[in-house]
Each structure stands twice: as structure tokens, then as C-alpha cells.
Design a protein around this motif. Structure first.
Motif, PDB file in Angstrom:
ATOM      1  N   HIS A  56     -15.923 -81.233 -11.574  1.00  0.00           N
ATOM      2  CA  HIS A  56     -15.285 -80.563 -12.705  1.00  0.00           C
ATOM      3  C   HIS A  56     -16.322 -80.382 -13.811  1.00  0.00           C
ATOM      4  CE1 HIS A  56     -12.742 -80.681 -16.524  1.00  0.00           C
ATOM      5  NE2 HIS A  56     -12.486 -79.531 -15.954  1.00  0.00           N
ATOM      6  N   ILE A  57     -16.393 -79.195 -14.385  1.00  0.00           N
ATOM      7  CA  ILE A  57     -17.279 -78.947 -15.512  1.00  0.00           C
ATOM      8  C   ILE A  57     -16.475 -79.138 -16.793  1.00  0.00           C
ATOM      9  CG2 ILE A  57     -18.786 -77.283 -16.647  1.00  0.00           C
ATOM     10  CD1 ILE A  57     -19.764 -78.388 -13.904  1.00  0.00           C
ATOM     11  N   ASP A  58     -16.815 -80.175 -17.534  1.00  0.00           N
ATOM     12  CA  ASP A  58     -16.062 -80.533 -18.731  1.00  0.00           C
ATOM     13  C   ASP A  58     -16.733 -79.915 -19.958  1.00  0.00           C
ATOM     14  OD1 ASP A  58     -14.449 -81.619 -20.641  1.00  0.00           O
ATOM     15  OD2 ASP A  58     -14.673 -83.694 -19.976  1.00  0.00           O
ATOM     16  N   THR A  59     -16.060 -78.951 -20.559  1.00  0.00           N
ATOM     17  CA  THR A  59     -16.573 -78.306 -21.767  1.00  0.00           C
ATOM     18  C   THR A  59     -16.264 -79.126 -23.016  1.00  0.00           C
ATOM     19  OG1 THR A  59     -14.532 -77.077 -22.155  1.00  0.00           O
ATOM     20  CG2 THR A  59     -16.192 -76.043 -20.718  1.00  0.00           C
ATOM     21  N   HIS A  60     -15.400 -80.133 -22.861  1.00  0.00           N
ATOM     22  CA  HIS A  60     -14.895 -80.955 -23.959  1.00  0.00           C
ATOM     23  C   HIS A  60     -13.966 -80.156 -24.885  1.00  0.00           C
ATOM     24  CE1 HIS A  60     -17.248 -84.652 -23.162  1.00  0.00           C
ATOM     25  NE2 HIS A  60     -18.051 -83.778 -22.576  1.00  0.00           N
ATOM     26  N   TYR A  61     -13.547 -78.988 -24.406  1.00  0.00           N
ATOM     27  CA  TYR A  61     -12.551 -78.193 -25.126  1.00  0.00           C
ATOM     28  C   TYR A  61     -11.351 -77.896 -24.224  1.00  0.00           C
ATOM     29  CZ  TYR A  61     -15.899 -77.610 -28.889  1.00  0.00           C
ATOM     30  OH  TYR A  61     -16.778 -77.846 -29.910  1.00  0.00           O
ATOM     31  N   LYS A  62     -11.228 -78.636 -23.130  1.00  0.00           N
ATOM     32  CA  LYS A  62     -10.063 -78.477 -22.283  1.00  0.00           C
ATOM     33  C   LYS A  62      -8.837 -79.057 -22.986  1.00  0.00           C
ATOM     34  CE  LYS A  62     -12.328 -76.699 -18.818  1.00  0.00           C
ATOM     35  NZ  LYS A  62     -12.184 -75.261 -18.490  1.00  0.00           N
ATOM     36  N   ILE A  63      -7.673 -78.546 -22.642  1.00  0.00           N
ATOM     37  CA  ILE A  63      -6.431 -79.104 -23.172  1.00  0.00           C
ATOM     38  C   ILE A  63      -6.329 -80.555 -22.695  1.00  0.00           C
ATOM     39  CG2 ILE A  63      -3.919 -78.843 -23.226  1.00  0.00           C
ATOM     40  CD1 ILE A  63      -4.428 -75.859 -22.418  1.00  0.00           C
ATOM     41  N   PRO A  64      -6.102 -81.520 -23.590  1.00  0.00           N
ATOM     42  CA  PRO A  64      -6.150 -82.938 -23.213  1.00  0.00           C
ATOM     43  C   PRO A  64      -5.306 -83.300 -21.996  1.00  0.00           C
ATOM     44  CG  PRO A  64      -6.029 -82.725 -25.591  1.00  0.00           C
ATOM     45  CD  PRO A  64      -5.870 -81.336 -25.028  1.00  0.00           C
ATOM     46  N   GLU A  65      -4.131 -82.667 -21.848  1.00  0.00           N
ATOM     47  CA  GLU A  65      -3.282 -82.963 -20.693  1.00  0.00           C
ATOM     48  C   GLU A  65      -3.963 -82.624 -19.363  1.00  0.00           C
ATOM     49  OE1 GLU A  65      -0.149 -81.638 -23.838  1.00  0.00           O
ATOM     50  OE2 GLU A  65      -2.308 -81.441 -23.488  1.00  0.00           O
ATOM     51  N   MET A  66      -4.894 -81.674 -19.396  1.00  0.00           N
ATOM     52  CA  MET A  66      -5.614 -81.307 -18.172  1.00  0.00           C
ATOM     53  C   MET A  66      -6.491 -82.465 -17.690  1.00  0.00           C
ATOM     54  SD  MET A  66      -6.726 -77.393 -19.173  1.00  0.00           S
ATOM     55  CE  MET A  66      -7.645 -77.109 -17.660  1.00  0.00           C
ATOM     56  N   ILE A  67      -7.192 -83.105 -18.606  1.00  0.00           N
ATOM     57  CA  ILE A  67      -8.073 -84.226 -18.246  1.00  0.00           C
ATOM     58  C   ILE A  67      -7.240 -85.426 -17.785  1.00  0.00           C
ATOM     59  CG2 ILE A  67      -9.906 -85.739 -19.050  1.00  0.00           C
ATOM     60  CD1 ILE A  67     -10.662 -82.751 -18.838  1.00  0.00           C
ATOM     61  N   GLU A  68      -6.127 -85.665 -18.449  1.00  0.00           N
ATOM     62  CA  GLU A  68      -5.242 -86.760 -18.038  1.00  0.00           C
ATOM     63  C   GLU A  68      -4.732 -86.536 -16.619  1.00  0.00           C
ATOM     64  OE1 GLU A  68      -2.164 -86.928 -20.964  1.00  0.00           O
ATOM     65  OE2 GLU A  68      -3.551 -87.321 -22.630  1.00  0.00           O
ATOM     66  N   TYR A  69      -4.323 -85.309 -16.341  1.00  0.00           N
ATOM     67  CA  TYR A  69      -3.833 -84.961 -14.999  1.00  0.00           C
ATOM     68  C   TYR A  69      -4.937 -85.119 -13.956  1.00  0.00           C
ATOM     69  CZ  TYR A  69      -2.514 -81.749 -11.207  1.00  0.00           C
ATOM     70  OH  TYR A  69      -2.272 -81.174  -9.988  1.00  0.00           O
ATOM     71  N   ARG A  70      -6.151 -84.656 -14.287  1.00  0.00           N
ATOM     72  CA  ARG A  70      -7.295 -84.783 -13.374  1.00  0.00           C
ATOM     73  C   ARG A  70      -7.514 -86.231 -12.956  1.00  0.00           C
ATOM     74  NH1 ARG A  70     -13.048 -84.316 -16.079  1.00  0.00           N
ATOM     75  NH2 ARG A  70     -12.417 -86.451 -16.631  1.00  0.00           N
ATOM     76  N   ASP A  71      -7.594 -87.103 -13.929  1.00  0.00           N
ATOM     77  CA  ASP A  71      -7.931 -88.493 -13.639  1.00  0.00           C
ATOM     78  C   ASP A  71      -6.789 -89.233 -12.950  1.00  0.00           C
ATOM     79  OD1 ASP A  71     -10.376 -87.974 -14.738  1.00  0.00           O
ATOM     80  OD2 ASP A  71      -9.951 -88.914 -16.667  1.00  0.00           O
ATOM     81  N   GLU A  72      -5.571 -88.879 -13.313  1.00  0.00           N
ATOM     82  CA  GLU A  72      -4.413 -89.503 -12.659  1.00  0.00           C
ATOM     83  C   GLU A  72      -4.389 -89.175 -11.168  1.00  0.00           C
ATOM     84  OE1 GLU A  72       0.499 -89.258 -12.713  1.00  0.00           O
ATOM     85  OE2 GLU A  72      -0.661 -88.371 -14.351  1.00  0.00           O
ATOM     86  N   LEU A  73      -4.601 -87.898 -10.825  1.00  0.00           N
ATOM     87  CA  LEU A  73      -4.568 -87.491  -9.424  1.00  0.00           C
ATOM     88  C   LEU A  73      -5.798 -88.007  -8.675  1.00  0.00           C
ATOM     89  CD1 LEU A  73      -2.262 -85.929  -8.150  1.00  0.00           C
ATOM     90  CD2 LEU A  73      -3.678 -83.873  -8.181  1.00  0.00           C
ATOM     91  N   ALA A  74      -6.947 -88.041  -9.344  1.00  0.00           N
ATOM     92  CA  ALA A  74      -8.172 -88.537  -8.702  1.00  0.00           C
ATOM     93  C   ALA A  74      -8.018 -90.001  -8.301  1.00  0.00           C
ATOM     94  CB  ALA A  74      -9.360 -88.361  -9.634  1.00  0.00           C
ATOM     95  N   ARG A  75      -7.389 -90.772  -9.158  1.00  0.00           N
ATOM     96  CA  ARG A  75      -7.167 -92.185  -8.833  1.00  0.00           C
ATOM     97  C   ARG A  75      -6.131 -92.328  -7.725  1.00  0.00           C
ATOM     98  NH1 ARG A  75      -6.910 -92.442 -14.728  1.00  0.00           N
ATOM     99  NH2 ARG A  75      -8.931 -93.115 -15.543  1.00  0.00           N
ATOM    100  N   LYS A  76      -5.055 -91.552  -7.816  1.00  0.00           N
ATOM    101  CA  LYS A  76      -3.969 -91.662  -6.840  1.00  0.00           C
ATOM    102  C   LYS A  76      -4.427 -91.261  -5.444  1.00  0.00           C
ATOM    103  CE  LYS A  76       0.718 -89.907  -5.941  1.00  0.00           C
ATOM    104  NZ  LYS A  76       1.813 -89.022  -6.448  1.00  0.00           N
ATOM    105  N   TRP A  77      -5.229 -90.195  -5.334  1.00  0.00           N
ATOM    106  CA  TRP A  77      -5.657 -89.675  -4.037  1.00  0.00           C
ATOM    107  C   TRP A  77      -7.037 -90.185  -3.607  1.00  0.00           C
ATOM    108  CZ3 TRP A  77      -3.967 -83.809  -4.560  1.00  0.00           C
ATOM    109  CH2 TRP A  77      -2.568 -83.742  -4.475  1.00  0.00           C
ATOM    110  N   LYS A  78      -7.619 -91.113  -4.407  1.00  0.00           N
ATOM    111  CA  LYS A  78      -8.911 -91.723  -4.063  1.00  0.00           C
ATOM    112  C   LYS A  78     -10.002 -90.670  -3.871  1.00  0.00           C
ATOM    113  CE  LYS A  78      -6.871 -95.763  -3.840  1.00  0.00           C
ATOM    114  NZ  LYS A  78      -7.051 -96.763  -4.925  1.00  0.00           N
ATOM    115  N   LEU A  79     -10.100 -89.741  -4.811  1.00  0.00           N
ATOM    116  CA  LEU A  79     -11.054 -88.646  -4.700  1.00  0.00           C
ATOM    117  C   LEU A  79     -12.427 -89.068  -5.210  1.00  0.00           C
ATOM    118  CD1 LEU A  79      -8.790 -85.825  -6.185  1.00  0.00           C
ATOM    119  CD2 LEU A  79      -9.166 -86.334  -3.756  1.00  0.00           C
ATOM    120  N   THR A  80     -13.471 -88.524  -4.581  1.00  0.00           N
ATOM    121  CA  THR A  80     -14.817 -88.652  -5.134  1.00  0.00           C
ATOM    122  C   THR A  80     -14.922 -87.628  -6.257  1.00  0.00           C
ATOM    123  OG1 THR A  80     -15.701 -89.308  -2.977  1.00  0.00           O
ATOM    124  CG2 THR A  80     -17.284 -88.565  -4.634  1.00  0.00           C
ATOM    125  N   MET A  81     -14.689 -88.085  -7.476  1.00  0.00           N
ATOM    126  CA  MET A  81     -14.526 -87.197  -8.634  1.00  0.00           C
ATOM    127  C   MET A  81     -15.752 -87.268  -9.525  1.00  0.00           C
ATOM    128  SD  MET A  81     -12.233 -85.124  -9.945  1.00  0.00           S
ATOM    129  CE  MET A  81     -13.310 -83.960 -10.773  1.00  0.00           C
TER     130      MET A  81
END
Length: 293
Positions: A56-81
Motif C-alpha cells: 500500500h502506498i500511504d500518502t498520509h492523506y487517506k481517509i483514516p477509516e481506510m487505514i483502520e480497515y487495512r490493518d484490521e483485515l491484514a491482521r485477520k487474514w495474516k497478510l504480508t502487509m
């Protein structure tokens, strides 16, 4: 097989071919619906495990809920993130929100340049440590020579010129006029050394197909796509200074599908709310020729 079955089978085939043919590939995850469907298809293609790193390319201007969703799913699905960024441009405030560059230059710096140098391993990138749940410096710094992207041909004009296996030069520059032909499911996968490959398993999907598949598979997507009581929702996600919600009361996937089939968005471009597209003449070809996603 119905139409969704055929699209799914084709995408899974492309994903498996990419994994077989190319070394050091990764998959871009923008956190939007398309790349999340792509991620879901990868889990199907490899029987629940995703053997390809997510970037993921983080511009640091993403809507905060997007980053929360990313990390929640990455942890749940054990992704190499993994995420990358243009730390220099951010530190020097060379951004549109800071008022120092225009929108297209901001995209070039925070997205295109960050993507190119993240893929090459030249700039720092950060990987999710599943033991701590935090991101740490990725010490491998290997060069990703290919990247799987959730691009759809119907999304905007320049994307319709892509191929399933689309070559770029070593600088990630795209020669639009020099694309390999792809007839009868015959795909070119042998490219000259140094070629950077973009792989597009969703190329023939439409926005409607994406939402119908999300409904059928019950795929979790960020709630930003739904009206949460104020009569607005996002149809396309990006950086919050340049991405605007649309007027809509669709509160679930079924209502979005109805809007696309016969409702208010049946004949309106999906990225109409993305300001940088308008600054690029209504499309993204200028940015994409230089390596933009």
C-alpha cells in the motif's frame, strides 16, 4: 457458469499464471473495493493463503477509516502487509494540501514516485509484524519486478488501453502504443530483462460486476462506501483533499447495485468525484504514463 463465474475463473487463472511466471511480485492494495475483490480472488486462487506480499502506498492523506480497515483485515487474514511513502516530500510539505504544489504534482510525488521507489526497494518501506501488530522497517529491500493491480478497463479512459500483462520499462514508464496483443487467452509473459510488469486480473470487470461479486461472496468492504445517515457516501476512494462523496442514500450493497443498474449512477463515470482526474483533462493518462497506479 454465469458471467460472474467466468470473470472469477479468468481472474484466478491470471493470478496463478503471474505467480508461476514472475519472481518477486507483489499486489497493490489501495483498500478500495476493486483491490479488495482482487485480494479475495487471490485467497481463492491459493486456497486461503496469499503467498504474494500486499503493498500500500500511504500518502498520509487517506481517509483514516481506510487505514483502520487495512490493518484490521491484514491482521485477520495474516497478510504480508507492506507500506511505502515519499517521506522527503511529506517532510518538505511538497503537497497539495500544504498549498505548495498542484494536485497532479502531489499525485506524482506521493503516489507515483513513492510507488516506483517502494517497488525498487530504494526507499524505506514498512512491514506489519504480526507478533506485535505494529509496522517495522522492512529490512529485505528486495526489488519487486512485477505488481498485480486491481485496474478495470471501464474505470477511466487510460485504463482501457491496458493489457492483462502490461510491460513498463525499468523506470516504470508506460509506452501506451507498444502493448502486446492478447488474443484467445494467449498472453505474453516473456519480457526482456529489466522490464517491469503490471498485471491486471480485473481488467474486464465492470463496477457493477464488482458490487455483484461483493454481494455474492459477502466480501467485507470499508463502510465509507455506504450512506451512514447523512445522505452521502463514497463511490471511489482516495486522498481526502481530492476525493469527494456523492449524494446517495444507498446503505448496503444491494442498494448500490440498484443505483448502478437503473438509478442515479447508471450513466455517470465512477471517478467523477476525483479532482485529480479533472486536472488531468478528465483522465489519468499523463500520470499513468509516468508510473501512476
Amino acid at each position: 457458469m454465469d458471467h460472474l463465474d467466468k470473470l472469477e475463473a479468468q481472474s484466478i487463472y491470471i493470478l496463478r499464471e503471474a505467480y508461476r511466471e514472475f519472481k518477486n511480485i507483489c499486489m497493490l492494495w489501495s483498500i478500495g473495493k476493486d483491490s479488495t475483490v482482487l485480494l479475495w480472488l487471490a485467497r481463492k486462487a491459493f486456497f486461503g493463503h496469499v503467498p504474494i506480499p500486499l503493498v500500500h502506498i500511504d500518502t498520509h492523506y487517506k481517509i483514516p477509516e481506510m487505514i483502520e480497515y487495512r490493518d484490521e483485515l491484514a491482521r485477520k487474514w495474516k497478510l504480508t502487509m507492506i507500506y511505502g511513502e515519499n517521506s522527503e516530500a511529506l517532510a518538505q510539505k511538497k503537497t497539495f494540501p500544504d498549498g505548495n504544489v498542484d494536485r497532479l504534482t502531489c499525485c506524482q510525488l506521493l503516489k507515483t514516485e513513492a510507488l516506483k521507489h517502494t517497488l525498487s526497494g530504494e526507499w524505506n518501506r514498512y512491514i506489519l509484524d504480526h507478533k506485535t501488530g505494529k509496522y517495522v522497517l522492512d529490512t529485505k529491500r528486495e526489488r519487486f519486478t512485477g505488481v498485480i493491480v486491481g485496474v478495470r478497463a471501464d474505470e477511466e479512459g487510460s485504463r482501457s488501453k491496458e493489457r492483462y500483462f502490461s510491460p513498463r520499462d525499468k523506470e516504470s514508464d508506460w509506452a501506451v502504443e507498444d502493448q502486446p496483443p492478447e488474443f484467445w487467452n494467449q498472453f505474453k509473459t516473456d519480457f526482456a530483462p529489466g522490464t517491469h510488469i503490471r498485471i491486471h486480473p480485473l481488467l474486464d470487470w465492470t463496477e457493477l460486476n464488482i458490487w455483484e461479486y461483493i454481494e455474492r461472496e459477502n466480501i467485507p468492504v470499508t463502510p465509507l462506501y455506504f450512506d451512514r445517515g447523512d445522505g452521502k457516501r463514497y463511490r471511489s476512494l482516495g486522498c481526502y483533499p481530492c476525493t469527494f462523496p456523492v449524494e446517495s442514500t444507498a446503505k448496503n450493497v444491494r442498494e448500490i447495485i440498484e443505483e448502478l443498474k437503473s438509478g442515479k449512477f447508471a450513466n455517470i463515470a465512477e471517478r467523477a468525484g476525483r479532482a485529480q482526474d479533472q486536472d488531468d483533462g478528465g483522465g489519468l493518462e499523463t500520470l499513468r504514463r509516468g508510473g501512476y497506479m
